[in-house]
Design an enzyme around this catalytic site. Structure first.
Site: not given
Ligand SMILES: Cc1cc2nc3c(=O)[nH]c(=O)nc-3n(C[C@H](O)[C@H](O)[C@H](O)COP(=O)(O)OP(=O)(O)OC[C@H]3O[C@@H](n4cnc5c(N)ncnc54)[C@H](O)[C@@H]3O)c2cc1C
Length: 306
Positions: A174, A227, A297
């Site tokens: 992660r 998580s 996380e």
């Molecule tokens: C119901 C649920 C289930 C989930 N299950 C999982 C799972 O099974 N496994 C898992 O790993 N995660 C899981 N997640 C967490 C999440 O979906 C992941 O961490 C995902 O990768 C976050 O992406 P996001 O676009 O929402 O990022 P955001 O939450 O919008 O941002 C997270 C970080 O990424 C950075 N970021 C976003 N876009 C970019 C870009 N283009 N370039 C550089 N940095 C960037 C942001 O600045 C921030 O620091 C879950 C979340 C929920 C709500």
């Protein structure tokens, strides 16, 4: 010291499509958080790069936002500019799939299956974008993004366009060099994946099965951020929270899910302060009982006090 000067504010006000004091709560899966001082959505890579360079040159703080599914945004909001990345182009060429940083992982999982490709089924469990998933080396069901990633077209403010290999991105559990390494501050513009040819219908059946199982064991339909804690080596954060007797623990309207101990649910109107208090309470109790440090996380961003 505040970054605000009249000329910086003027520059931000002139950005096409920008809005001021824009609420962010509805742009996160937690449904929590105050406004962005300035907010803009952008899809054209060159425009994104110019705006971020402009912020860096002027010393304006910025935050990239994907789908907001791994963020706890402070009640007092986020300083400077929040730029939501929405480039969602994608292209399938044989076993190779290219996707813009703003494309949802779930959507890409379906695109891959439709194209008769296997190996991206895990994406159906990740509600975030490709950009957020690279940043975080997202994964589930025993598979991580790094296993299928070939390269990333990125941008380093001040240093220009870059192509990063998986080795450059220094992926860990992660995390990546973008989250806490030498590429901190870098932008994911596009990612290229290599998958296996196979039975697309079998991929869809597997995704349906995994989704069903997940709906039964995790509070997926509630307001949460997935998580909250990373699993410590050889153990599971959810198990530790349960063993500490904290399932159902509450701070205001933030509650530890009774279905899965590693989820905090916003029952409606929860504040970031309440969620943070609950996180700290869990960490303290797990430390006291098991002498283990639970690392978050979920990322806390914005104007948190203390
Ligand atoms: C119901 C649920 C289930 C989930 N299950 C999982 C799972 O099974 N496994 C898992 O790993 N995660 C899981 N997640 C967490 C999440 O979906 C992941 O961490 C995902 O990768 C976050 O992406 P996001 O676009 O929402 O990022 P955001 O939450 O919008 O941002 C997270 C970080 O990424 C950075 N970021 C976003 N876009 C970019 C870009 N283009 N370039 C550089 N940095 C960037 C942001 O600045 C921030 O620091 C879950 C979340 C929920 C709500």
């Amino acid at each position: 010291m505040s970054w605000r000067t009249a000329s910086k504010v003027k520059w931000l006000e002139l950005l096409p499509g920008v809005s001021e004091d824009e609420p962010l709560a509805s742009r996160t899966s937690f449904g929590i958080g105050g406004p962005a001082d300035f907010f803009v959505e952008m899809s054209r890579p060159q425009a994104i790069e110019e705006v971020i360079d402009g912020c860096v040159e002027r010393g304006i703080p910025y935050l990239l936002l994907g789908a907001g599914t791994n963020l706890l945004i402070a009640d007092a909001g986020v300083e400077g500019l929040v730029l939501r990345v929405v480039n969602r182009e994608h292209q399938v060429d044989g076993r190779e799939v290219r996707a813009g940083a703003g494309l949802k992982m779930m959507r890409l999982a379906r695109i891959a299956a439709d194209a008769g490709l296997r190996g991206f089924e895990f994406g159906i469990g990740i509600p975030g974008t490709v950009g957020g998933a690279v940043y975080q080396n997202a994964g589930c069901w025993g598979k991580e993004l790094r296993e299928v990633l070939v390269e990333v077209e990125g941008y380093m403010p001040g240093a220009g366009a870059k192509t990063w290999s998986p080795a450059d991105l220094q992926f860990g559990y992660r995390t990546s060099a973008l989250r806490e390494g030498r590429l901190k501050g870098g932008l994911v513009i596009e990612a290229k994946f290599q998958l296996e040819r196979g039975d697309g219908e079998a991929a869809k059946a597997l995704m349906a099965k995994l989704t069903k199982e997940r709906n039964e064991t995790q509070p997926i339909k509630t307001k949460n951020s997935g998580s909250v804690f990373k699993n410590p080596p050889g153990d599971s954060a959810g198990r530790l929270v349960q063993a500490a007797g904290l399932k159902g623990a509450r701070e205001g309207n933030a509650v530890v899910s009774t279905l899965h101990g590693n989820f905090i649910v916003n029952e409606g109107g929860a504040t970031a302060v309440e969620v943070r208090r609950l996180i700290e309470r869990i960490q303290a109790e797990v430390r006291r009982r098991f002498n283990l440090e639970l690392e978050t996380e979920v990322e806390m961003v914005g104007r948190f006090k203390g």
